[in-house]
Design a protein around this motif. Structure first.
Motif, PDB file in Angstrom:
ATOM      1  N   LEU A  23       2.955 -18.711 -45.322  1.00 36.67           N
ATOM      2  CA  LEU A  23       2.108 -19.123 -44.207  1.00 36.67           C
ATOM      3  C   LEU A  23       1.782 -17.934 -43.308  1.00 36.67           C
ATOM      4  O   LEU A  23       0.642 -17.774 -42.865  1.00 36.67           O
ATOM      5  CB  LEU A  23       2.785 -20.229 -43.402  1.00 36.67           C
ATOM      6  N   ALA A  24       2.751 -17.083 -43.066  1.00 32.13           N
ATOM      7  CA  ALA A  24       2.524 -15.894 -42.244  1.00 32.13           C
ATOM      8  C   ALA A  24       1.513 -14.966 -42.916  1.00 32.13           C
ATOM      9  O   ALA A  24       0.617 -14.437 -42.257  1.00 32.13           O
ATOM     10  CB  ALA A  24       3.845 -15.162 -41.999  1.00 32.13           C
ATOM     11  N   TRP A  25       1.624 -14.767 -44.223  1.00 39.02           N
ATOM     12  CA  TRP A  25       0.657 -13.930 -44.931  1.00 39.02           C
ATOM     13  C   TRP A  25      -0.732 -14.553 -44.912  1.00 39.02           C
ATOM     14  O   TRP A  25      -1.740 -13.841 -44.821  1.00 39.02           O
ATOM     15  CB  TRP A  25       1.106 -13.668 -46.367  1.00 39.02           C
ATOM     16  N   PHE A  26      -0.798 -15.858 -44.996  1.00 40.64           N
ATOM     17  CA  PHE A  26      -2.084 -16.565 -44.922  1.00 40.64           C
ATOM     18  C   PHE A  26      -2.738 -16.300 -43.565  1.00 40.64           C
ATOM     19  O   PHE A  26      -3.934 -15.991 -43.480  1.00 40.64           O
ATOM     20  CB  PHE A  26      -1.840 -18.068 -45.127  1.00 40.64           C
ATOM     21  N   VAL A  27      -1.974 -16.377 -42.498  1.00 40.71           N
ATOM     22  CA  VAL A  27      -2.499 -16.122 -41.148  1.00 40.71           C
ATOM     23  C   VAL A  27      -2.934 -14.666 -41.014  1.00 40.71           C
ATOM     24  O   VAL A  27      -4.006 -14.379 -40.471  1.00 40.71           O
ATOM     25  CB  VAL A  27      -1.440 -16.493 -40.082  1.00 40.71           C
ATOM     26  N   VAL A  28      -2.133 -13.737 -41.513  1.00 40.14           N
ATOM     27  CA  VAL A  28      -2.490 -12.320 -41.447  1.00 40.14           C
ATOM     28  C   VAL A  28      -3.794 -12.069 -42.195  1.00 40.14           C
ATOM     29  O   VAL A  28      -4.680 -11.356 -41.719  1.00 40.14           O
ATOM     30  CB  VAL A  28      -1.353 -11.440 -42.014  1.00 40.14           C
ATOM     31  N   PHE A  29      -3.952 -12.654 -43.362  1.00 40.01           N
ATOM     32  CA  PHE A  29      -5.172 -12.474 -44.152  1.00 40.01           C
ATOM     33  C   PHE A  29      -6.391 -12.975 -43.396  1.00 40.01           C
ATOM     34  O   PHE A  29      -7.409 -12.286 -43.294  1.00 40.01           O
ATOM     35  CB  PHE A  29      -5.044 -13.208 -45.486  1.00 40.01           C
ATOM     36  N   LEU A  31      -6.764 -13.486 -40.163  1.00 33.55           N
ATOM     37  CA  LEU A  31      -7.010 -12.660 -38.977  1.00 33.55           C
ATOM     38  C   LEU A  31      -7.742 -11.376 -39.368  1.00 33.55           C
ATOM     39  O   LEU A  31      -8.640 -10.923 -38.659  1.00 33.55           O
ATOM     40  CB  LEU A  31      -5.699 -12.320 -38.271  1.00 33.55           C
ATOM     41  N   PHE A  32      -7.364 -10.804 -40.493  1.00 35.80           N
ATOM     42  CA  PHE A  32      -8.051  -9.605 -40.974  1.00 35.80           C
ATOM     43  C   PHE A  32      -9.507  -9.920 -41.308  1.00 35.80           C
ATOM     44  O   PHE A  32     -10.418  -9.175 -40.920  1.00 35.80           O
ATOM     45  CB  PHE A  32      -7.327  -9.046 -42.199  1.00 35.80           C
ATOM     46  N   VAL A  33      -9.750 -11.019 -42.002  1.00 36.46           N
ATOM     47  CA  VAL A  33     -11.123 -11.411 -42.335  1.00 36.46           C
ATOM     48  C   VAL A  33     -11.921 -11.655 -41.062  1.00 36.46           C
ATOM     49  O   VAL A  33     -13.067 -11.216 -40.941  1.00 36.46           O
ATOM     50  CB  VAL A  33     -11.136 -12.667 -43.237  1.00 36.46           C
ATOM     51  N   TRP A  34     -11.333 -12.331 -40.096  1.00 31.13           N
ATOM     52  CA  TRP A  34     -12.013 -12.608 -38.833  1.00 31.13           C
ATOM     53  C   TRP A  34     -12.354 -11.311 -38.112  1.00 31.13           C
ATOM     54  O   TRP A  34     -13.455 -11.153 -37.594  1.00 31.13           O
ATOM     55  CB  TRP A  34     -11.135 -13.500 -37.961  1.00 31.13           C
ATOM     56  N   PHE A  35     -11.400 -10.357 -38.075  1.00 34.04           N
ATOM     57  CA  PHE A  35     -11.646  -9.094 -37.398  1.00 34.04           C
ATOM     58  C   PHE A  35     -12.788  -8.322 -38.064  1.00 34.04           C
ATOM     59  O   PHE A  35     -13.670  -7.809 -37.386  1.00 34.04           O
ATOM     60  CB  PHE A  35     -10.378  -8.238 -37.390  1.00 34.04           C
ATOM     61  N   VAL A  36     -12.771  -8.234 -39.382  1.00 38.32           N
ATOM     62  CA  VAL A  36     -13.824  -7.497 -40.090  1.00 38.32           C
ATOM     63  C   VAL A  36     -15.176  -8.173 -39.880  1.00 38.32           C
ATOM     64  O   VAL A  36     -16.177  -7.508 -39.608  1.00 38.32           O
ATOM     65  CB  VAL A  36     -13.492  -7.374 -41.591  1.00 38.32           C
ATOM     66  N   ALA A  37     -15.214  -9.486 -39.971  1.00 43.10           N
ATOM     67  CA  ALA A  37     -16.473 -10.207 -39.773  1.00 43.10           C
ATOM     68  C   ALA A  37     -16.987 -10.015 -38.353  1.00 43.10           C
ATOM     69  O   ALA A  37     -18.175  -9.790 -38.143  1.00 43.10           O
ATOM     70  CB  ALA A  37     -16.281 -11.690 -40.068  1.00 43.10           C
TER      71      ALA A  37
END
Length: 83
Positions: A23-29, A31-37
């Motif tokens: 779940l933590a890795w899912f959230v990190v992923f 957040l990364f997609v959101w930041f790049v977008a």
């Protein structure tokens, strides 16, 4: 065999927090997609703050500054962007 038994808590299975790791890795992923977008994709579509050149162009169109001041400030913006 002792290390394996210790690792599995004498056959009791995983710790209670084990599902939190994926779940933590899912959230990190995401957040990364959101930041790049947000940083690259949405910026060009005007969903976030416009660039300084856009703001300067708007001031020129609205008549707040004249052409000479517009060109001077635009030159400064483009010069500082290259640094």
């Amino acid at each position: 065999m002792t290390m394996l038994t210790t690792m599995w808590h004498d056959g009791a299975g995983f710790h209670w927090w084990f599902p939190l790791i994926p779940l933590a890795w899912f959230v990190v992923f995401w957040l990364f997609v959101w930041f790049v977008a947000r940083r690259f994709w949405w910026r060009g579509q005007g969903r976030w703050q416009s660039s300084a050149e856009d703001a300067l162009g708007k001031r020129y169109v609205d008549g707040e500054i004249d052409e000479q001041e517009y060109r001077a400030r635009l030159a400064v913006l483009r010069e500082t962007r290259g640094r």
